[in-house]
Design a protein around this motif. Structure first.
Motif, PDB file in Angstrom:
ATOM      1  N   PHE A  54       2.322  19.264   0.271  1.00  0.00           N
ATOM      2  CA  PHE A  54       3.213  18.966   1.384  1.00  0.00           C
ATOM      3  C   PHE A  54       3.474  17.467   1.357  1.00  0.00           C
ATOM      4  N   ILE A  55       4.495  17.055   2.075  1.00  0.00           N
ATOM      5  CA  ILE A  55       4.883  15.641   2.091  1.00  0.00           C
ATOM      6  C   ILE A  55       3.976  14.886   3.058  1.00  0.00           C
ATOM      7  N   ARG A  56       3.585  13.694   2.626  1.00  0.00           N
ATOM      8  CA  ARG A  56       2.760  12.830   3.486  1.00  0.00           C
ATOM      9  C   ARG A  56       3.504  11.525   3.755  1.00  0.00           C
ATOM     10  N   VAL A  57       3.519  11.120   5.013  1.00  0.00           N
ATOM     11  CA  VAL A  57       3.991   9.796   5.410  1.00  0.00           C
ATOM     12  C   VAL A  57       2.728   9.022   5.723  1.00  0.00           C
ATOM     13  N   ARG A  58       2.370   8.129   4.810  1.00  0.00           N
ATOM     14  CA  ARG A  58       1.096   7.423   4.861  1.00  0.00           C
ATOM     15  C   ARG A  58       1.305   6.053   5.511  1.00  0.00           C
ATOM     16  N   MET A  59       0.676   5.878   6.660  1.00  0.00           N
ATOM     17  CA  MET A  59       0.811   4.651   7.430  1.00  0.00           C
ATOM     18  C   MET A  59      -0.376   3.739   7.115  1.00  0.00           C
ATOM     19  N   GLY A  60      -0.102   2.628   6.465  1.00  0.00           N
ATOM     20  CA  GLY A  60      -1.174   1.718   6.089  1.00  0.00           C
ATOM     21  C   GLY A  60      -1.823   1.066   7.294  1.00  0.00           C
ATOM     22  N   ILE A  61      -3.150   1.144   7.352  1.00  0.00           N
ATOM     23  CA  ILE A  61      -3.893   0.448   8.418  1.00  0.00           C
ATOM     24  C   ILE A  61      -4.852  -0.585   7.832  1.00  0.00           C
ATOM     25  N   GLY A  62      -4.924  -0.670   6.501  1.00  0.00           N
ATOM     26  CA  GLY A  62      -5.798  -1.645   5.857  1.00  0.00           C
ATOM     27  C   GLY A  62      -7.259  -1.239   5.903  1.00  0.00           C
ATOM     28  N   ARG A  63      -8.081  -2.053   5.267  1.00  0.00           N
ATOM     29  CA  ARG A  63      -9.530  -1.802   5.205  1.00  0.00           C
ATOM     30  C   ARG A  63     -10.237  -2.503   6.363  1.00  0.00           C
ATOM     31  N   PRO A  64     -11.392  -1.976   6.764  1.00  0.00           N
ATOM     32  CA  PRO A  64     -12.144  -2.650   7.826  1.00  0.00           C
ATOM     33  C   PRO A  64     -12.660  -4.009   7.363  1.00  0.00           C
ATOM     34  N   PRO A  65     -12.747  -4.963   8.298  1.00  0.00           N
ATOM     35  CA  PRO A  65     -13.257  -6.284   7.922  1.00  0.00           C
ATOM     36  C   PRO A  65     -14.768  -6.247   7.704  1.00  0.00           C
ATOM     37  N   GLY A  66     -15.230  -7.090   6.818  1.00  0.00           N
ATOM     38  CA  GLY A  66     -16.675  -7.234   6.590  1.00  0.00           C
ATOM     39  C   GLY A  66     -17.338  -5.919   6.251  1.00  0.00           C
ATOM     40  N   ARG A  67     -18.421  -5.634   6.972  1.00  0.00           N
ATOM     41  CA  ARG A  67     -19.195  -4.410   6.702  1.00  0.00           C
ATOM     42  C   ARG A  67     -18.954  -3.331   7.752  1.00  0.00           C
ATOM     43  N   GLN A  68     -17.900  -3.479   8.537  1.00  0.00           N
ATOM     44  CA  GLN A  68     -17.624  -2.482   9.566  1.00  0.00           C
ATOM     45  C   GLN A  68     -17.382  -1.117   8.912  1.00  0.00           C
ATOM     46  N   PRO A  69     -18.069  -0.080   9.375  1.00  0.00           N
ATOM     47  CA  PRO A  69     -17.851   1.250   8.810  1.00  0.00           C
ATOM     48  C   PRO A  69     -16.419   1.728   9.059  1.00  0.00           C
ATOM     49  N   VAL A 121       3.408  15.530   6.983  1.00  0.00           N
ATOM     50  CA  VAL A 121       2.247  15.114   7.764  1.00  0.00           C
ATOM     51  C   VAL A 121       2.211  13.583   7.813  1.00  0.00           C
ATOM     52  N   VAL A 122       2.136  13.048   9.023  1.00  0.00           N
ATOM     53  CA  VAL A 122       2.090  11.596   9.239  1.00  0.00           C
ATOM     54  C   VAL A 122       0.651  11.223   9.583  1.00  0.00           C
ATOM     55  N   HIS A 123       0.081  10.292   8.812  1.00  0.00           N
ATOM     56  CA  HIS A 123      -1.331   9.951   9.028  1.00  0.00           C
ATOM     57  C   HIS A 123      -1.631   8.511   8.650  1.00  0.00           C
ATOM     58  N   ASP A 124      -2.748   8.011   9.156  1.00  0.00           N
ATOM     59  CA  ASP A 124      -3.238   6.677   8.812  1.00  0.00           C
ATOM     60  C   ASP A 124      -3.836   6.708   7.409  1.00  0.00           C
ATOM     61  N   ASP A 125      -3.798   5.551   6.742  1.00  0.00           N
ATOM     62  CA  ASP A 125      -4.364   5.461   5.398  1.00  0.00           C
ATOM     63  C   ASP A 125      -5.048   4.112   5.218  1.00  0.00           C
ATOM     64  N   LEU A 126      -6.364   4.150   5.012  1.00  0.00           N
ATOM     65  CA  LEU A 126      -7.166   2.938   4.822  1.00  0.00           C
ATOM     66  C   LEU A 126      -6.852   2.208   3.519  1.00  0.00           C
ATOM     67  N   ASP A 127      -6.362   2.941   2.539  1.00  0.00           N
ATOM     68  CA  ASP A 127      -6.150   2.360   1.214  1.00  0.00           C
ATOM     69  C   ASP A 127      -4.795   1.680   1.055  1.00  0.00           C
ATOM     70  N   ILE A 128      -4.037   1.610   2.126  1.00  0.00           N
ATOM     71  CA  ILE A 128      -2.733   0.954   2.102  1.00  0.00           C
ATOM     72  C   ILE A 128      -2.784  -0.199   3.103  1.00  0.00           C
ATOM     73  N   PRO A 129      -2.291  -1.372   2.729  1.00  0.00           N
ATOM     74  CA  PRO A 129      -2.333  -2.512   3.657  1.00  0.00           C
ATOM     75  C   PRO A 129      -1.572  -2.214   4.954  1.00  0.00           C
ATOM     76  N   PHE A 130      -2.042  -2.812   6.034  1.00  0.00           N
ATOM     77  CA  PHE A 130      -1.336  -2.684   7.303  1.00  0.00           C
ATOM     78  C   PHE A 130       0.108  -3.146   7.124  1.00  0.00           C
ATOM     79  N   ASP A 131       1.026  -2.522   7.865  1.00  0.00           N
ATOM     80  CA  ASP A 131       2.441  -2.863   7.828  1.00  0.00           C
ATOM     81  C   ASP A 131       3.117  -2.329   6.565  1.00  0.00           C
ATOM     82  N   THR A 132       2.495  -1.339   5.914  1.00  0.00           N
ATOM     83  CA  THR A 132       3.064  -0.745   4.709  1.00  0.00           C
ATOM     84  C   THR A 132       3.175   0.766   4.899  1.00  0.00           C
ATOM     85  N   LEU A 133       4.298   1.303   4.468  1.00  0.00           N
ATOM     86  CA  LEU A 133       4.594   2.719   4.584  1.00  0.00           C
ATOM     87  C   LEU A 133       4.737   3.288   3.179  1.00  0.00           C
ATOM     88  N   LYS A 134       4.062   4.404   2.911  1.00  0.00           N
ATOM     89  CA  LYS A 134       4.177   5.070   1.607  1.00  0.00           C
ATOM     90  C   LYS A 134       4.474   6.547   1.832  1.00  0.00           C
TER      91      LYS A 134
END
Length: 194
Positions: free
Chosen positions: A132-147, A94-107
Motif C-alpha cells: 500500500f502507499i505510505r506518506v512518510r512524515m519525517g520527525i527525525g531521530r531522538p536527541p542524545g540517548r532519549q529512547p 497510510v500517513v505516518h511518522d518516520d524516525l528515519d527521515i529528517p524533520f520537515d521532510t516528506l517521502k
C-alpha cells in the motif's frame, strides 16, 4: 472496485493527551485534508472516525479515516474499512511518522516492510500485505540517548510547531495528487531534490 475511490488512513493515538505528539502526525495531516475538503469526521462502525470528500467535482473520492484504537492495533480498523468500501490495498494510503527521515521532510512510497513502526506492522499483519502507499512524515531521530518510544510520544517543539503547518499542507496536497495523478507524479512533485 471503484478506481476513483481511495482510503486514506492517518495513524496516531486517540484522545487529547496524544494530539500534539510526533506519533500523531498522521491524524494532523488528515485534519488538514478534511478542512480542505470541507469534510467532517463521524464515528464509523469499523472503530474509526471517517470523513469523505472530493477535492474537485468528478475527481477522486477520498475516505479519510483515523482509527479510534491505539497506534499499535491499527490493523483491525484498516482491514475492516477496506472490506466496507470494497477496496484493495492498492487503493490504501497510510500517513505516518518516520524516525528515519529528517524533520520537515516528506517521502512517498509504495510497499516495503514496517521499519519497526508498530502501526504499520499491525496493518501489514491484518491486511496480509505491505503493498500500500505510505506518506512518510519525517520527525527525525531522538536527541542524545532519549529512547525512540519516548521521543515519538512527546509533542513537537515550539520551533518544529512553527513550520509544521507547511509540512501538513504539503502532505495533504501530496495525498490529493496521488489520488488524481498517481504516485510517480506525486513523488516527482513533492520529493525534495537530493
Amino acid at each position: 472496485m471503484d478506481e476513483n475511490l481511495w482510503l486514506v488512513v492517518g495513524l496516531g493515538n486517540p484522545g487529547p493527551d496524544y494530539s500534539g505528539n510526533r506519533h500523531n502526525v498522521g491524524h494532523m495531516v488528515l485534519a488538514q485534508l478534511a478542512d480542505g475538503l470541507r469534510a467532517n469526521f463521524k464515528n464509523h462502525k469499523t472503530a474509526a472516525s471517517v470523513a469523505e470528500g472530493r477535492s474537485a467535482p468528478g475527481g477522486p473520492k477520498l475516505v479519510l479515516a483515523k482509527p479510534n484504537t491505539f497506534m499499535n492495533v491499527s490493523g483491525r480498523p484498516v482491514a475492516a474499512l477496506l472490506r466496507f468500501y470494497s477496496l484493495e490495498p492498492s487503493h490504501l494510503i497510510v500517513v505516518h511518522d518516520d524516525l528515519d527521515i529528517p524533520f520537515d521532510t516528506l517521502k512517498l512510497k509504495v510497499g516495503g516492510g514496517h521499519g519497526g513502526h508498530n502501526g504499520l506492522r499491525d496493518i501489514i499483519a491484518a491486511t496480509g500485505t505491505g503493498d500500500f502507499i505510505r506518506v512518510r512524515m519525517g520527525i527525525g531521530r531522538p536527541p542524545g540517548r532519549q529512547p525512540a518510544a519516548d521521543f515519538v510520544l512527546h509533542d513537537f517543539t515550539s520551533a518544529e510547531r512553527s513550520v509544521l503547518p507547511n509540512i501538513l499542507t504539503d502532505a495533504a496536497d501530496a495525498i490529493e495528487y496521488i489520488a488524481s495523478d498517481g504516485l510517480t507524479a506525486a513523488q516527482q512533485r513533492f520529493h525534495a531534490p537530493s
